[in-house]
Design a protein around this motif. Sequence first.
Motif, PDB file in Angstrom:
ATOM      1  N   ASN A 164       0.807  -1.210   0.000  1.00  0.00           N
ATOM      2  CA  ASN A 164       0.000   0.000   0.000  1.00  0.00           C
ATOM      3  C   ASN A 164       0.849   1.274   0.000  1.00  0.00           C
ATOM      4  O   ASN A 164       0.395   2.325   0.406  1.00  0.00           O
ATOM      5  CB  ASN A 164      -0.995  -0.003   1.162  1.00  0.00           C
ATOM      6  CG  ASN A 164      -0.304  -0.125   2.490  1.00  0.00           C
ATOM      7  OD1 ASN A 164       0.913  -0.283   2.538  1.00  0.00           O
ATOM      8  ND2 ASN A 164      -1.051  -0.033   3.572  1.00  0.00           N
ATOM      9  N   PHE A 165       2.075   1.161  -0.476  1.00  0.00           N
ATOM     10  CA  PHE A 165       2.894   2.327  -0.760  1.00  0.00           C
ATOM     11  C   PHE A 165       2.868   2.553  -2.270  1.00  0.00           C
ATOM     12  O   PHE A 165       2.620   1.626  -3.040  1.00  0.00           O
ATOM     13  CB  PHE A 165       4.350   2.099  -0.337  1.00  0.00           C
ATOM     14  CG  PHE A 165       4.616   2.326   1.122  1.00  0.00           C
ATOM     15  CD1 PHE A 165       3.588   2.367   2.052  1.00  0.00           C
ATOM     16  CD2 PHE A 165       5.913   2.508   1.580  1.00  0.00           C
ATOM     17  CE1 PHE A 165       3.851   2.569   3.400  1.00  0.00           C
ATOM     18  CE2 PHE A 165       6.182   2.702   2.909  1.00  0.00           C
ATOM     19  CZ  PHE A 165       5.158   2.732   3.829  1.00  0.00           C
ATOM     20  N   THR A 166       3.194   3.795  -2.673  1.00  0.00           N
ATOM     21  CA  THR A 166       3.290   4.039  -4.110  1.00  0.00           C
ATOM     22  C   THR A 166       4.597   3.467  -4.639  1.00  0.00           C
ATOM     23  O   THR A 166       5.499   3.090  -3.881  1.00  0.00           O
ATOM     24  CB  THR A 166       3.271   5.544  -4.414  1.00  0.00           C
ATOM     25  OG1 THR A 166       4.439   6.130  -3.846  1.00  0.00           O
ATOM     26  CG2 THR A 166       2.028   6.211  -3.847  1.00  0.00           C
ATOM     27  N   VAL A 167       4.667   3.397  -5.957  1.00  0.00           N
ATOM     28  CA  VAL A 167       5.876   2.921  -6.617  1.00  0.00           C
ATOM     29  C   VAL A 167       7.070   3.753  -6.156  1.00  0.00           C
ATOM     30  O   VAL A 167       8.124   3.225  -5.788  1.00  0.00           O
ATOM     31  CB  VAL A 167       5.697   3.018  -8.149  1.00  0.00           C
ATOM     32  CG1 VAL A 167       7.030   2.859  -8.858  1.00  0.00           C
ATOM     33  CG2 VAL A 167       4.690   1.976  -8.612  1.00  0.00           C
ATOM     34  N   LEU A 168       6.874   5.051  -6.143  1.00  0.00           N
ATOM     35  CA  LEU A 168       7.960   5.952  -5.778  1.00  0.00           C
ATOM     36  C   LEU A 168       8.426   5.706  -4.342  1.00  0.00           C
ATOM     37  O   LEU A 168       9.624   5.645  -4.059  1.00  0.00           O
ATOM     38  CB  LEU A 168       7.456   7.399  -5.916  1.00  0.00           C
ATOM     39  CG  LEU A 168       8.471   8.436  -6.355  1.00  0.00           C
ATOM     40  CD1 LEU A 168       9.221   7.995  -7.593  1.00  0.00           C
ATOM     41  CD2 LEU A 168       7.761   9.759  -6.623  1.00  0.00           C
ATOM     42  N   GLU A 169       7.477   5.560  -3.451  1.00  0.00           N
ATOM     43  CA  GLU A 169       7.837   5.320  -2.051  1.00  0.00           C
ATOM     44  C   GLU A 169       8.600   4.016  -1.901  1.00  0.00           C
ATOM     45  O   GLU A 169       9.560   3.915  -1.147  1.00  0.00           O
ATOM     46  CB  GLU A 169       6.566   5.287  -1.178  1.00  0.00           C
ATOM     47  CG  GLU A 169       5.966   6.658  -0.947  1.00  0.00           C
ATOM     48  CD  GLU A 169       4.616   6.610  -0.219  1.00  0.00           C
ATOM     49  OE1 GLU A 169       4.323   7.542   0.520  1.00  0.00           O
ATOM     50  OE2 GLU A 169       3.858   5.630  -0.418  1.00  0.00           O
ATOM     51  N   ASN A 170       8.186   3.009  -2.663  1.00  0.00           N
ATOM     52  CA  ASN A 170       8.901   1.747  -2.612  1.00  0.00           C
ATOM     53  C   ASN A 170      10.323   1.900  -3.113  1.00  0.00           C
ATOM     54  O   ASN A 170      11.247   1.259  -2.608  1.00  0.00           O
ATOM     55  CB  ASN A 170       8.171   0.694  -3.447  1.00  0.00           C
ATOM     56  CG  ASN A 170       7.204  -0.110  -2.608  1.00  0.00           C
ATOM     57  OD1 ASN A 170       7.623  -0.919  -1.793  1.00  0.00           O
ATOM     58  ND2 ASN A 170       5.908   0.138  -2.785  1.00  0.00           N
ATOM     59  N   ILE A 171      10.481   2.749  -4.123  1.00  0.00           N
ATOM     60  CA  ILE A 171      11.819   2.884  -4.691  1.00  0.00           C
ATOM     61  C   ILE A 171      12.755   3.608  -3.736  1.00  0.00           C
ATOM     62  O   ILE A 171      13.914   3.225  -3.576  1.00  0.00           O
ATOM     63  CB  ILE A 171      11.729   3.573  -6.067  1.00  0.00           C
ATOM     64  CG1 ILE A 171      11.240   2.529  -7.087  1.00  0.00           C
ATOM     65  CG2 ILE A 171      13.074   4.142  -6.491  1.00  0.00           C
ATOM     66  CD1 ILE A 171      10.928   3.050  -8.431  1.00  0.00           C
ATOM     67  N   ILE A 172      12.264   4.628  -3.053  1.00  0.00           N
ATOM     68  CA  ILE A 172      13.187   5.346  -2.163  1.00  0.00           C
ATOM     69  C   ILE A 172      13.375   4.666  -0.815  1.00  0.00           C
ATOM     70  O   ILE A 172      14.330   4.960  -0.120  1.00  0.00           O
ATOM     71  CB  ILE A 172      12.750   6.812  -1.919  1.00  0.00           C
ATOM     72  CG1 ILE A 172      11.406   6.867  -1.204  1.00  0.00           C
ATOM     73  CG2 ILE A 172      12.721   7.600  -3.208  1.00  0.00           C
ATOM     74  CD1 ILE A 172      11.138   8.225  -0.615  1.00  0.00           C
ATOM     75  N   LEU A 173      12.486   3.747  -0.466  1.00  0.00           N
ATOM     76  CA  LEU A 173      12.575   3.121   0.854  1.00  0.00           C
ATOM     77  C   LEU A 173      13.983   2.576   1.106  1.00  0.00           C
ATOM     78  O   LEU A 173      14.472   1.729   0.363  1.00  0.00           O
ATOM     79  CB  LEU A 173      11.551   1.981   0.966  1.00  0.00           C
ATOM     80  CG  LEU A 173      11.516   1.264   2.308  1.00  0.00           C
ATOM     81  CD1 LEU A 173      11.046   2.184   3.416  1.00  0.00           C
ATOM     82  CD2 LEU A 173      10.627   0.035   2.246  1.00  0.00           C
TER      83      LEU A 173
END
Lengths: 542, 308, 376, 322
Positions: free
Chosen positions: A105-114
């Motif tokens: 339930n995170f966005t693609v972008l949030e997943n990438i920067i995590l």
Amino acid sequence: MTPRDDREQPDRAAPAIELKGISKAFGPVQANKDISLRVMPGTIHGIIGENGAGKSTLMSILYGFYKADRGEIFIAGRKTDIPDSQAAIAAGIGMVFQHFKLVENFTVLENIILGAEDGGLLRPSLAKARKSLIELAKDYGLNVEPDALVQDIGVGMQQRVEILKALYRQADILILDEPTGVLTPAEADQLFRILGRLRSEGKTIILITHKLREIMETTDTVSVMRRGQMTATVRTEETTPAELAELMVGRKVLLRVDKKSAAPGKVVLRARGLRVVDDKKVERLRGIDLDVRAGEILGIAGVAGNGQSELLEVLGGYRDARGEVLLNGEALALSGQRADGQSRRAQGIAHVPEDRQREGLIMEYAAWENTAFGYHHDPAYRHGPLMDNAAIRADTAAKMERFDVRPPNPKLAAKNFSGGNQQKIVLAREIERNPDLLLIGQPTRGVDIGAIEFIHQQIVALRDQGKAILLVSVELEEILALSDRVAVMFDGRIMGERLPDQTDEKELGLLMAGITDTDHAHDLDEVEANLAHVHGDAHKEV
Amino acid sequence: EPALIFDLGGKFDKSFNEAAFNGAQRWSEETGESFREIELQSEAQREQALRRFAESGANPIVMTGFAFGDALGQVAGDYPDTDFVIIDMVVEEPNVRSVVFNEHEGSYLVGMLAAQASESGTVGFIGGMDIPLIRKFACGYAEGVKAVNPDAKVIANMTGTTPAAWNDPVKGSELTKAQISQGADVVYAAAGGTGVGVLQTAADEGILSIGVDSNQNHLHPGKVLTSMTKRVDNAVYDAMSEGTGLEKGVQVMGVANEGVGYALDEHNAELITEEMKAEVDAAAAKIADGSLQVHDYMADDSCPALSF
Amino acid sequence: MDVMPKWAEVVLVPLISLLLAAFISALVILGIGEDPVAAVKLMVQGALGSTYGWGYTLYYATNFIFTGLAVSIAFHARLFNIGGEGQAMLGGLGVALACLYIPWPHWSLALLGATVGAALFGAAWAAIPAWLQARRGSHIVITTIMFNFIAAALLNYVLVNLMRPKGSMDPATARFPDATNLPTLHDLLAPIGIGFSKAAPANVSFLVAIAACLLLWLLIWRSRLGYQIRAYGFSDSAAKYAGISPVRITMIAMLISGGLAGMMAINNVMGEAERLVLNATEGAGFIGIAVALMGRSHPFGVFLSAILFGFLYQGGAELALWTSIPRELIVVIQALVILFTGALDNMVRMPLERIFLTLRRARDPKPERKPVEPAE
Amino acid sequence: MDYTTLIQLLDSTVRLATPLLLACLAGLFSERAGIFDIGLEGKMLAAAFFSAAVASLSGSVWLGLLAGIAASMTLSAIHGVASITFRGNQLISGVAINFLAAGMTVLIAQDWFAQGGRTPSLFGGARFEAITLPFAETIAPLPVIGPLYADLISGHPILVYIAFATVPLTWWVLFRTRFGLRLRAVGENPAAVDTAGVSVVGLRYAAVAIAGVLCGLAGAYLSTALQAGFVKDMSAGRGFIALAALIFAKWRPWHALWATLLFGLFGALETRPDVITALTGMKVQGQLLGALPYVMTVIILAGFVGKAIPPRAGGQPYVKER
Ligand SMILES: Nc1ncnc2c1ncn2[C@@H]1O[C@H](COP(=O)(O)OP(=O)(O)OP(=O)(O)O)[C@@H](O)[C@H]1O
Ligand SMILES: Nc1ncnc2c1ncn2[C@@H]1O[C@H](COP(=O)(O)OP(=O)(O)OP(=O)(O)O)[C@@H](O)[C@H]1O
Ligand SMILES: [Mg+2]
Ligand SMILES: [Mg+2]
């Protein structure tokens, strides 16, 4: 496929990756035993091996997910400690796991920067990532939608997100664990083009796969693993699929099923207009019509996740559906009280489920308890108000004998049998019930060659007794070898039916991607558009 | 060796149980002898504690609180040679002395003081658990208030309906604030440990409070108007002094025999004027000689001066 | 492949956990300036040194057997029933209604009727959380906690406003008629010539509790229902495949669980107090969790650990009686037992597993295919 | 109901909601990171005792506050060791912590003060005093706004303001910072965090520690601000109501504020039977009002009023190797 002639062999350079004497045990299971491996920079290195051979474990050690019990890792010639994934990332390693590691339930972008944020605040990190994402997408053709929630995008795009995660962290070494298991042939082709592109930039890639064809077409070198050990490493040019298969299982492989042609009788199972809507309100089956006759095997092919599982669940009685299903002319309940596994069994349907560990067996139960599983109301197993455990044990012993289950000990817990033997326990239970209709999903997943032969023989024998069999498998080879008729499922629909001797893998592959018109076979855009549909996402790719 | 059993509120509730403890302590200091004691933690322990003390030879066994009534009724017959003293409850067994207090009389007196001290004409009452005994306090209090000022308003709240209501200072404090906002400038707490929160909040908010059972005037000197004293300490002291073979039967402690009253000491001397004292003492005298009858709620489960 | 032999898992792990809890408890006793050895002696003497002590120990144990079994059966279905307290409270109401409003001719019939009442009320109180879990996926831990509080409020209302005899100050029902008074162990053992303390409250419901252990054992390991409950507990996906209805199993397991918790009331309400008071359960519903954890959810284990907790309770009461150690020490010990046997069990298990693994490696170099005895 | 009564009621609501809010936010941090915490009650109780005890002994409420936080964090650490390091059952650990706190507080109180599980009453610098906000006295005479500011907004101890300030702070930390992103991720899919090179264990311990601090504040508020001393079991189920509020709030900070205020209002109304009677025209049973938060939580949980979906990895230990 990737052009091979323009590649460079950096023979003199230090290996990009060198593993020395890696061992890893999970409790009593020795997953990796003293494994050594060298991979040169700028190459694609394949790793093959049966299920449970230890491939994922080895790569997870390289990526710092597991800690090795023993052994050393050298990256670009330098000894490197990799106690956790952070160290692996720092050493320039990226990994796309067999099971994606994304926050749904995170966005693609949030997943990438995590984990790769710049500074304590999110806004600047997100802005920066958005910019470089656009560049990466342009460079490699890795299109994703930055603001979509991961749970809303298809697996293909999820995989691209995983690759982008690695590239965003500037990985020089990219590990892909069975990346094509969830892709159609066309999507896989696209992936391999991207990999070729990465190699040409000097990146090192390790590719785990079960598919010999992918190994032969994509890799420069290949290693074979068996039972936790590395049995061979060879240059792809210098080997053959047959040799690899033999290295993999440790003996000559002969993948052919001897069977007479079918003598189909009356229709046993007739389904009309089957529809299933899941919890998330996504339509999983969109009007399935099919007939299975006595004495024939109907094979259902398709990429995983196109409704095959739901079809089996509906017929097995544990998923509600709309539509009509007749068994020997009588209607089956598709919802409500009577739509359950018990009623189905009473009506003459046996079911070998796709996932023996999650569904077919209670892993903590002994073999004898599992033999009664689903049939615990059988009067033969009853003793007054209680269960007749002695009778069940005796029955189990007999079944284990007939199906050559090893060890033939009814008191052993299911979890202590190997995968192949677990499957035999399930098969023995279901086949010996002498059903009118046998539902069977992924009969040989994770089962060794010897057991595969045996299992295939049992299925064919049951057909020859005049029983109807509905076979679901993601292995096209298996479908082609066993079925009398093949139906291809895509996006909850049957795309078409073929006779095995009048079709080939290529045609079925296109049907699996939802393409019925062979003229458009190379139109990748259509494939992509279709696939976005498969996973029921509302978002269109950029 | 005598024994003393405290009720669930605990020995140091600054009130009822503590008064009992003080009585025992005084006896012990004066005689130099020791006594056994236990603080109850659970219902099931009541009978157990009684039996345990009885079997170990303790005599007399004094217990504080009506909740022992049932258990004592069961136990007393089994130990005819042991004397029991129960406070706040009548148990009719040959070896039991029942001490009951006329709390309504004492409450009447402090009610008069409250009405006299109140400037707003509104006074409060905060009870612990909503049981008839506490209503008896409230009713006597309201009658006393109305005797001085028939137009006065009495706000009465109970803390709760479980034993936890005896030990919930947070709620006591909120109730006090609620009553203050309704105009009360004197509150009377008959709520065991909950009263600690009431007195504290009254002191913090600058209104007067009235303590109960023990003399609580010292808790917030100059802020506690008075305390309705219920001489549980005397009852315990007497019982222990009489020792084995004490007199059985029902012993009523009222204004007449100084079993209940109001506290006057250096901490509240400035709060109680001569006129107030005179008026209250006059009423006390009338109660003592029977010419003034304060209504006892428990006599007929009703209260003419207050509705619950 | 199981790393440890079964006996180690079932006996060794809980035993070591228990010793750890005991050790820390001893430190706590030292910390408050008392002598742990003397305290233990006093507890043993007070709880086990006389038939009087035993009578109380067994009385408490009876409560804990019922609530422990209740938690256990739910555990087998992988449901954490933390609502035993509320269910037992409601069970008390069932007992009170049965005893007060039906003229029983004899205690045995009254016991039967009260048991039914207790079980029905307890089960009913478990039914709503169970239904919410089964049908709507509401987390049963939270709902049962909430139902404990709601039960307290409800019982309070009933006792204060409806069932309290007129003029009584106690929020409690009237005393039950004599015909419903259960025989104590004294009454039961006297005819066969065994002198048992007359004062102790242990009564015939102890025997009912033992019977419940036996029946539950049969239910869990010998009946089809138990087979299905355990199967569901191990794997709900497999249960669905086999045609074992998750809704049905959740409901049944919780109803049995609630019923057992409610049945505790025949001991404390009918057998001991002989009337229903507020807070009659006194936390026994929570102790059931510790008892089930210690007893590894096996009826026999539950029986043993209930006795242990009965000992702790009676011993603790004695401590409070004869020393200045507050009774809360028992709450602390109980907390430590739950902590070590329930939440920190891996702390004991992990090193043990390593030891057994090394032992086995040393013994036979090819460990993979060695069969072990099945789990019962 | 007149305006003054309303203000008084709301004032009481704020006082009663404060400990709920702090505990609820504590639970929010913990559960957002995937660690269920039914030990809020116990932590609050332990903090209430130690802050009152140390404040009483030292005469300084600030030292007391520190002691309360330390006590609460110690229990948090136990919960962390059990549920993070040893991957035990988080619910069982929470139950144990509640019992541990209930027992230890009385045991220690008895040992230190011998007052039956109480601390001595606190006064002077050992208590948090109400703070009068600037201009409260000037504004007070104004109609409407005056009582609102002077009586409702002004005049609370510092911890109340801290509690309310924690709401936007929590929101900001969770949704605007790197730490928050990682914390939320670890409650949804710890493997994703792990493979992204961030320590799951570290994050979860951090979350549990924050929960400890907030529960510490909640407990200290009970015994040193709302009351002047500790009495046994003084948390009186507030930890469970906070848990209920957390579900009610669907694990969101601003919702947590509204939920705890609502439950605080129920508590306030319990002290004003006259208001309820005036509003509803009938006598409402105190028990019903007391049980209302629990009943409402059950209704919410039943999904009849919007579904509460907990963090996906909540309650499960992160196990890599079977
Ligand atoms: N986390 C784990 N804990 C315990 N055992 C594990 C774990 N992961 C893998 N194993 C065991 O280690 C062995 C090797 O597993 P691994 O996943 O590495 O195989 P694989 O070659 O990747 O198989 P597949 O082709 O099925 O992905 C198997 O026996 C498996 O059961
Ligand atoms: N999760 C596990 N827990 C305990 N033991 C396991 C586990 N996974 C595998 N094993 C043990 O490891 C052994 C190897 O299992 P695995 O499934 O890898 O067998 P295999 O060699 O692939 O055989 P098959 O070809 O029959 O599947 C089995 O004997 C099994 O007892
Ligand atoms: Mg793998
Ligand atoms: Mg295998």
